[in-house]
Write a protein that holds these residues in place. Structure first.
Motif, short mmCIF file in Angstrom:
data_model
loop_
_atom_site.label_atom_id
_atom_site.label_comp_id
_atom_site.label_asym_id
_atom_site.label_seq_id
_atom_site.Cartn_x
_atom_site.Cartn_y
_atom_site.Cartn_z
N THR A 414 0.86 -1.18 0.00
CA THR A 414 0.00 0.00 0.00
C THR A 414 0.90 1.23 0.00
O THR A 414 2.02 1.20 0.51
N VAL A 415 0.37 2.32 -0.59
CA VAL A 415 1.17 3.53 -0.74
C VAL A 415 0.44 4.73 -0.14
O VAL A 415 -0.72 4.97 -0.45
N ASN A 416 1.12 5.46 0.72
CA ASN A 416 0.65 6.74 1.23
C ASN A 416 1.72 7.77 0.92
O ASN A 416 2.91 7.54 1.16
N GLY A 417 1.30 8.89 0.38
CA GLY A 417 2.28 9.90 -0.02
C GLY A 417 2.77 9.66 -1.43
O GLY A 417 2.12 8.99 -2.23
N THR A 418 3.94 10.21 -1.75
CA THR A 418 4.49 10.10 -3.11
C THR A 418 5.93 9.62 -3.03
O THR A 418 6.88 10.42 -2.98
N PRO A 419 6.16 8.30 -3.01
CA PRO A 419 7.53 7.78 -2.98
C PRO A 419 8.26 8.09 -4.29
O PRO A 419 7.63 8.30 -5.33
N THR A 420 9.58 8.10 -4.23
CA THR A 420 10.39 8.39 -5.41
C THR A 420 11.61 7.48 -5.45
O THR A 420 11.95 6.82 -4.46
N LEU A 421 12.26 7.46 -6.62
CA LEU A 421 13.53 6.75 -6.79
C LEU A 421 14.57 7.76 -7.24
O LEU A 421 14.37 8.47 -8.24
N SER A 422 15.69 7.85 -6.52
CA SER A 422 16.81 8.68 -6.97
C SER A 422 17.63 7.88 -7.98
O SER A 422 17.85 6.68 -7.79
N LEU A 423 18.08 8.54 -9.06
CA LEU A 423 18.73 7.84 -10.15
C LEU A 423 20.15 8.37 -10.37
O LEU A 423 20.47 9.52 -10.03
N ASN A 424 21.02 7.53 -10.98
CA ASN A 424 22.41 7.91 -11.21
C ASN A 424 22.56 8.93 -12.34
O ASN A 424 23.67 9.38 -12.62
N SER A 425 21.45 9.30 -12.99
CA SER A 425 21.48 10.35 -14.01
C SER A 425 21.24 11.72 -13.40
O SER A 425 21.13 12.71 -14.12
N ASN A 426 21.11 11.75 -12.03
CA ASN A 426 20.71 12.96 -11.30
C ASN A 426 19.24 13.29 -11.48
O ASN A 426 18.80 14.39 -11.14
N VAL A 457 19.21 2.82 -10.00
CA VAL A 457 18.67 3.48 -8.82
C VAL A 457 19.80 3.71 -7.83
O VAL A 457 20.58 2.81 -7.54
N THR A 458 19.90 4.95 -7.33
CA THR A 458 20.91 5.25 -6.31
C THR A 458 20.28 5.34 -4.92
O THR A 458 20.99 5.27 -3.92
N GLY A 459 18.96 5.50 -4.88
CA GLY A 459 18.30 5.58 -3.58
C GLY A 459 16.82 5.32 -3.68
O GLY A 459 16.14 5.89 -4.55
N TYR A 460 16.30 4.42 -2.83
CA TYR A 460 14.86 4.19 -2.72
C TYR A 460 14.31 5.11 -1.64
O TYR A 460 14.72 5.02 -0.47
N ASN A 461 13.37 5.98 -2.01
CA ASN A 461 12.74 6.90 -1.06
C ASN A 461 11.30 6.44 -0.88
O ASN A 461 10.36 6.97 -1.49
N LEU A 462 11.12 5.37 -0.07
CA LEU A 462 9.84 4.66 0.01
C LEU A 462 9.10 4.90 1.31
O LEU A 462 8.38 4.03 1.81
N GLY A 463 9.25 6.06 1.90
CA GLY A 463 8.45 6.40 3.06
C GLY A 463 6.98 6.40 2.68
O GLY A 463 6.59 6.98 1.65
N GLY A 464 6.15 5.73 3.48
CA GLY A 464 4.73 5.62 3.14
C GLY A 464 4.39 4.35 2.39
O GLY A 464 3.22 4.07 2.14
N VAL A 465 5.40 3.55 2.00
CA VAL A 465 5.16 2.27 1.32
C VAL A 465 5.27 1.15 2.37
O VAL A 465 6.32 0.97 2.99
N THR A 466 4.17 0.41 2.57
CA THR A 466 4.15 -0.67 3.57
C THR A 466 3.41 -1.87 3.01
O THR A 466 2.68 -1.77 2.01
N ASP A 467 3.59 -3.03 3.69
CA ASP A 467 2.78 -4.19 3.32
C ASP A 467 1.41 -4.08 4.00
O ASP A 467 1.13 -3.09 4.70
N GLN A 468 0.56 -5.09 3.81
CA GLN A 468 -0.80 -5.02 4.34
C GLN A 468 -0.83 -4.95 5.87
O GLN A 468 -1.77 -4.43 6.46
N ALA A 469 0.24 -5.47 6.51
CA ALA A 469 0.30 -5.45 7.97
C ALA A 469 0.91 -4.16 8.49
O ALA A 469 1.02 -3.97 9.71
N GLY A 470 1.34 -3.27 7.58
CA GLY A 470 1.90 -2.00 8.00
C GLY A 470 3.40 -2.00 8.15
O GLY A 470 3.98 -1.00 8.62
N ASN A 471 4.07 -3.09 7.76
CA ASN A 471 5.53 -3.14 7.85
C ASN A 471 6.18 -2.34 6.73
O ASN A 471 5.80 -2.48 5.56
N SER A 472 7.16 -1.49 7.06
CA SER A 472 7.88 -0.73 6.05
C SER A 472 8.82 -1.64 5.28
O SER A 472 9.07 -2.79 5.67
#
Length: 738
Positions: A414-426, A457-472
């Motif tokens: 499940t997703v809350n907010g707007t997660p992003t991926l940082s890339l090596n292309s800047n 991908v240089t960085g996963y910015n997945l705040g707000g992304v959890t499984d059904q049980a709420g685990n990050s």
């Protein structure tokens, strides 16, 4: 009638006077003195007992619309949109290039002139029930879509270079006007003909090149005039498989080992949306078979393979595509001639007999079984890249291109907010969809100057992304590199050809085919057409010979930009023209700026900008609402000497005309089937003091049609048969239903 009342600006010179129960619609009205006036024609409509349409005998009595209907019927009125819905059919003025000669239904005349047109004036059109609403419509655009789906619209007139609906011009602000102008381009292509359950193929919005593309009948040899668009060829391109990916329990980024009883999900990505009939399968080199499980209607299909005993493969791959039931929306069967067979990674299939545990002799059953809480964090299994020009993750992208990154997890997320991926292309890939599934989609639009030899991908910015049980998410060991080699190039694409302006057209209230007169406070809309799709950064403008400026309002991402020019005090021109294009920030998709060499400066027609003040809008008199709302007050403003000159106006035997109190006008009908309502400026019985611009009546074409009015055309229907149906003047309008 107030002495200041006069015909509106423009060639129609329209004027509407409401006297008791009667609405007088004048065409080319001119004030000759304080007590006299002249008009080319007029129609007098009793809004209680009349039918709303004009008549040919014993004399020509009609409104100013081409079909002869009252201009108030079907008008979009501010009061009703404030209530949240438009409960009637609408007036539709179509591009004159789409209107063929002849009138149908209850229309008494027509000014359609294109023999190859697809609609006739008087025709009833509507959006079929169940058609989804286009995304991004304004609040008013959503109301117009719903009204056209529930009640439809009548073709009452033609317009130069565009298809539009009629609205109360002096009640809506500039932003609302501009937004609806853009919305209509998305709404009108959905219209279909409605007539007693017989489907028609006419569609006034589906101008294949550009729905606002005008022709110029007065100067056909001008090279800047666009030609009438032709119907696009049928889609015969078969969909192709772009990439295949494998995932499942114990499989990371396509790499792992599976045994008997394990399930592997194979994902096939196609070049376009596909539909599925039957049960397609994939033959595998392990001697197993992957069966289709879902994805019809999207561009990605999923197949599941359950490993059976005795099946083995050093690296699982597809040995045969059995996709006869997979077709694109045009019915083309998938082309698998060059389809990739090998998913990314190395996936070994090794089978052995599963251990058969011996059950205990005396098993015990817990009295109250409990389910342990899920505290295991989800993990990223694989990441894949695809997009235009990419094959199995391989290719090169440049500034302006978009890459879709699919991130797969080992369970639904499940997703809350707007997660992003940082890339090596800047650059940064932003989340777009996938919540509730085990694969999230991120889009990366390449910016100018960004580059990478192989996108990662240089960085996963997945705040707000959890499984059904709420685990990050546990990002330990998360893969960073999609399969394939995806180069992000900082060099521009091979396209170095600058876009050019092909034509410019002007339209607005009171203008016909670019002809008319505008004054201080009026608004003119310019459509500037290019030979390719362009993007817009900043706010481009057009300098005009009236000393005014037209400002950009919409059109980025298409080949036609819309500009709005509001006439200022003291601005004038004998024929409005562009003196300079200020198009900094306008470029094609390759980043090439506009080549203005030879760009046309003069719209079709003669558009005069006058310094005299405007005396009339289409939808309201310049007199106060009080002067129109109370007949007794109106009578007091008329010179008694006007009695003799008013004998040319029609009379009515309706006894209700003698009542000088404000009428609650209802049940104005179009024929025996279409009802027009007229509640005045009192809604639901609530009393309100009259004020300027509040009295415009809500005469409305109140008609509904059953969903059965629409039927799919026969597979053997031809364009000629459809055109023949549209030519049938005996067609009947859809009947109302409860």
């Amino acid at each position: 009638m107030p002495a200041a009342a006069n015909g509106a600006a423009g060639t129609d010179g329209e004027l509407i006077v409401i006297d008791g129960d009667v609405a007088y619609n004048f065409w080319q009205f001119k004030r000759t003195s304080n007590t006299t006036g002249s008009a080319a024609s007029f129609g007098a409509e009793n809004v209680v007992t009349g039918d709303g349409w004009g008549s040919k005998s014993p004399f020509l009595g009609a409104g100013i619309t081409a079909v002869g209907a009252s201009q108030l019927g079907g008008l979009i009125v501010k009061d009703e949109t404030n209530d949240g819905s438009i409960d009637h059919a609408l007036q539709l003025a179509v591009d004159f290039g789409l209107a063929k000669p002849g009138a149908v239904g209850q229309a008494i005349s027509s000014d359609g002139s294109n023999a190859s047109g697809i609609v006739q004036e008087g025709q009833h059109l509507a959006i079929p029930p169940g058609t989804p609403m286009p995304a991004g419509l304004s609040a008013l655009g959503q109301q117009v879509f719903k009204a056209m789906q529930q009640y439809g619209a009548y073709v009452v007139d033609v317009a130069g270079g565009t298809t539009n609906v009629r609205m109360q011009a002096n009640a809506f602000d500039e932003a609302t006007h501009s937004a609806l102008l853009k919305d209509v381009q998305s709404i009108t292509p959905l219209l279909q003909a409605v007539s007693g359950g017989t489907p028609g193929s006419g569609n006034p919005g589906t101008n294949p090149t550009n729905p606002t593309n005008p022709t110029n009948p007065t100067n056909p040899t001008t090279p800047t005039n666009p030609t009438t668009p032709t119907t696009p060829a049928a889609d015969t391109t078969a969909p192709t498989v772009q990439w295949v990916a494998a995932n499942g329990t114990g499989v990371t980024n396509g790499t792992g080992t599976v045994k008997a009883g394990d399930t592997v999900s194979l994902t096939l990505k196609f070049s376009e949306l596909v539909n599925v009939s039957g049960t397609p399968t994939l033959s595998l080199n392990s001697n197993g078979t992957a069966k289709y499980v879902g994805g019809s209607g999207t561009d990605t299909l999923r197949f599941d393979y359950t490993v059976a005993a005795g099946e083995n493969a050093a690296d699982l791959e597809i040995s045969g595509f059995n996709l006869s039931g997979v077709k694109d929306l045009a019915g083309n069967v998938a082309n698998v001639a060059y389809a990739p067979h090998q998913p990314a990674g190395t996936l070994a299939v090794q089978t052995q007999a599963p251990i058969d545990p011996t059950p205990p002799v005396n098993p015990t059953t817990p009295v109250t079984p409990t389910t342990p809480a899920d505290t295991t964090k989800p993990k990223v299994q694989w990441i894949a890249a695809n997009g235009s020009g990419l094959t199995n993750g391989n290719g090169t992208v440049r500034a302006g291109d978009t890459v879709r990154l699919s991130v797969n997890f080992n369970e639904a997320m499940t997703v809350n907010g707007t997660p992003t991926l940082s890339l090596n292309s800047n650059g940064t890939a932003k989340y777009v969809s996938g919540s509730g599934t085990n694969t999230l989609q991120f889009d990366y639009t390449v910016g100018a100057g960004q580059k990478a030899s192989d996108l990662a991908v240089t960085g996963y910015n997945l705040g707000g992304v959890t499984d059904q049980a709420g685990n990050s998410v546990n990002l330990s060991g998360a893969p960073l590199q999609p399969a394939g080699t995806l180069v992000v190039s900082a060099t521009s694409s091979a396209d170095t050809t600058k876009p050019k302006v092909q034509w410019i057209a002007a339209n607005g209230s009171g203008l016909t085919n670019g002809n008319g007169t505008v004054r201080s406070g009026d608004t003119v809309y310019f459509s500037v057409n290019f030979n390719e799709v362009v993007t817009v950064n900043g706010t481009p403008t057009l300098s005009l010979n009236s000393n005014g400026t037209a400002k950009y309002v919409s059109g980025a991402g298409t080949n036609t930009l819309q500009f709005s020019y509001k006439v200022g005090a003291g601005e004038k021109a004998s024929d409005l023209a562009v003196t300079k294009y200020n198009l900094g920030g306008v470029a094609d998709k390759a980043g090439n700026s506009v080549n203005l060499s030879g760009a046309p400066l003069q719209p079709a027609g003669t558009l005069v900008v006058s310094t005299t003040s405007a005396s009339q809008r289409t939808t309201a008199l310049t007199s106060s609402a009080t002067a129109l709302a109370a007949p007794a007050t109106v009578a007091s403003t008329v010179d008694p000497s006007a009695t003799a000159s008013s004998s040319a106006l029609p009379t009515t035997s309706d006894a209700s005309l003698g009542n000088t109190s404000q009428a609650n006008l209802t049940d104005l009908t179009f024929g025996s089937r279409k009802t027009v309502g007229f509640p005045g400026f009192q809604d639901n019985g609530a009393s309100a003091a009259p004020s300027d611009s509040s009295v415009t009546p809500k005469l409305a074409l109140l008609s509904q049609y059953a969903a059965s009015s629409f039927a799919a055309p026969s597979a053997t229907s031809t364009a000629a048969q459809m055109q023949g149906w549209l030519n049938n003047v005996a067609q009947t309008l859809a009947k109302s239903h409860a």
